[in-house]
Design an enzyme around this catalytic site. Structure first.
Site, PDB file in Angstrom:
ATOM      1  N   THR A  24      -1.112   7.660  -0.987  1.00  0.00           N
ATOM      2  CA  THR A  24      -2.394   7.530  -1.688  1.00  0.00           C
ATOM      3  C   THR A  24      -3.273   6.439  -1.091  1.00  0.00           C
ATOM      4  O   THR A  24      -4.472   6.386  -1.371  1.00  0.00           O
ATOM      5  CB  THR A  24      -2.166   7.206  -3.171  1.00  0.00           C
ATOM      6  OG1 THR A  24      -1.574   5.894  -3.283  1.00  0.00           O
ATOM      7  CG2 THR A  24      -1.241   8.223  -3.815  1.00  0.00           C
ATOM      8  N   ASP A  65       1.419  -1.505  13.035  1.00  0.00           N
ATOM      9  CA  ASP A  65       1.658  -2.175  11.757  1.00  0.00           C
ATOM     10  C   ASP A  65       1.880  -3.660  12.020  1.00  0.00           C
ATOM     11  O   ASP A  65       2.901  -4.055  12.597  1.00  0.00           O
ATOM     12  CB  ASP A  65       2.883  -1.566  11.073  1.00  0.00           C
ATOM     13  CG  ASP A  65       3.095  -2.107   9.672  1.00  0.00           C
ATOM     14  OD1 ASP A  65       3.311  -3.336   9.535  1.00  0.00           O
ATOM     15  OD2 ASP A  65       3.064  -1.315   8.720  1.00  0.00           O
ATOM     16  N   ASP A  97       5.225  -5.220  10.635  1.00  0.00           N
ATOM     17  CA  ASP A  97       6.404  -4.836  11.404  1.00  0.00           C
ATOM     18  C   ASP A  97       6.437  -5.541  12.750  1.00  0.00           C
ATOM     19  O   ASP A  97       7.503  -5.961  13.223  1.00  0.00           O
ATOM     20  CB  ASP A  97       6.435  -3.318  11.620  1.00  0.00           C
ATOM     21  CG  ASP A  97       6.760  -2.557  10.347  1.00  0.00           C
ATOM     22  OD1 ASP A  97       7.203  -3.199   9.368  1.00  0.00           O
ATOM     23  OD2 ASP A  97       6.573  -1.331  10.325  1.00  0.00           O
ATOM     24  N   ARG A 155       0.829  -1.196   0.000  1.00  0.00           N
ATOM     25  CA  ARG A 155       0.000   0.000   0.000  1.00  0.00           C
ATOM     26  C   ARG A 155       0.865   1.247   0.000  1.00  0.00           C
ATOM     27  O   ARG A 155       1.807   1.367   0.798  1.00  0.00           O
ATOM     28  CB  ARG A 155      -0.910   0.011   1.234  1.00  0.00           C
ATOM     29  CG  ARG A 155      -1.887   1.169   1.262  1.00  0.00           C
ATOM     30  CD  ARG A 155      -2.773   1.124   2.483  1.00  0.00           C
ATOM     31  NE  ARG A 155      -2.028   1.305   3.722  1.00  0.00           N
ATOM     32  CZ  ARG A 155      -2.593   1.534   4.907  1.00  0.00           C
ATOM     33  NH1 ARG A 155      -3.894   1.566   5.002  1.00  0.00           N
ATOM     34  NH2 ARG A 155      -1.863   1.690   5.979  1.00  0.00           N
TER      35      ARG A 155
END
Length: 212
Positions: free
Chosen positions: A107, A201, A204, A103
């Site tokens: 945007t 995340d 991560d 991703r």
């Protein structure tokens, strides 16, 4: 789209530990694996089986066996890899494909960078695993790829989901046989597209931060 929020004390407890910023990567991976096994139990309630006869030590009785062809598991790379083992534990005969999506942080649009899936999924049950349903962009794109290959019976398994992502997928999947199984639906997305309160995340936290 049919949405199932798994309601179980063990699931709630593991989600709480995953949210904790003090939980290190090895512990996070173990908890995610345990949680996925619990979610897989809910996700596979509609798994296809066929009747069989089995001989017990005392007699012959009726039972069931997994139908063929076997289901297909599709983890969305990279974070979905952290959920694969928990799914395979319950579905050891399943075939496994991989779909890599990234991703753009500005945007929020997803891009496919890896595709290792069967070219024809007609008549197959497909289980897509991805830790987070945030904007829904990546999973919506993944679904369109699967539909293009004939998949019509799809179950999505996530650890967390945002209302915005659920709303988008519900629109994208109107009239399609798609089920979402998640451990929790959180409050909202923030300006960066992260789920709040969320758990950060997922990739991560599962595998650590890797510099390019």
């Amino acid at each position: 789209m049919h949405t199932i929020v798994a309601d179980h004390p063990l699931i709630a407890q593991k989600i709480t530990m995953l949210r904790d910023e003090a939980t290190d990567s090895p512990t996070f991976r173990r908890l995610a694996d345990e949680l996925v096994t619990l979610l897989a139990y809910e996700a596979t309630r509609g798994i296809r089986v066929v009747p069989v006869e089995v001989k017990t030590p005392l007699t012959v009785t009726d039972g069931v066996a997994m139908a063929t062809p076997p289901p297909i598991l599709i983890p969305i790379l990279r974070a979905g890899l952290g959920m694969l083992e928990g799914m395979v534990r319950l579905l050891p005969s399943a075939e496994v494909g991989f779909l890599g999506m990234i991703r753009d942080e500005h945007t929020l649009q997803p891009t496919i960078y890896a595709d290792r899936m069967p070219s024809d999924m007609t008549g197959r049950q497909v289980y897509v695993v991805d830790p987070m349903l945030a904007t829904g962009g990546s999973l919506a794109d993944a679904l369109h790829v699967l539909w293009g290959r004939g998949a019509t019976d799809i179950t999505i398994v996530t650890l967390l989901a945002a209302p915005e992502g659920i709303e988008r997928l519900a629109k994208e999947t109107e009239g399609m046989n798609v089920t979402l199984v998640t451990a929790a639906v959180d409050e909202r997305l923030n300006e960066q597209g992260f789920i709040v309160p969320g758990l950060g995340d997922a990739g991560d936290r599962l595998f650590g931060i890797v510099s390019p």
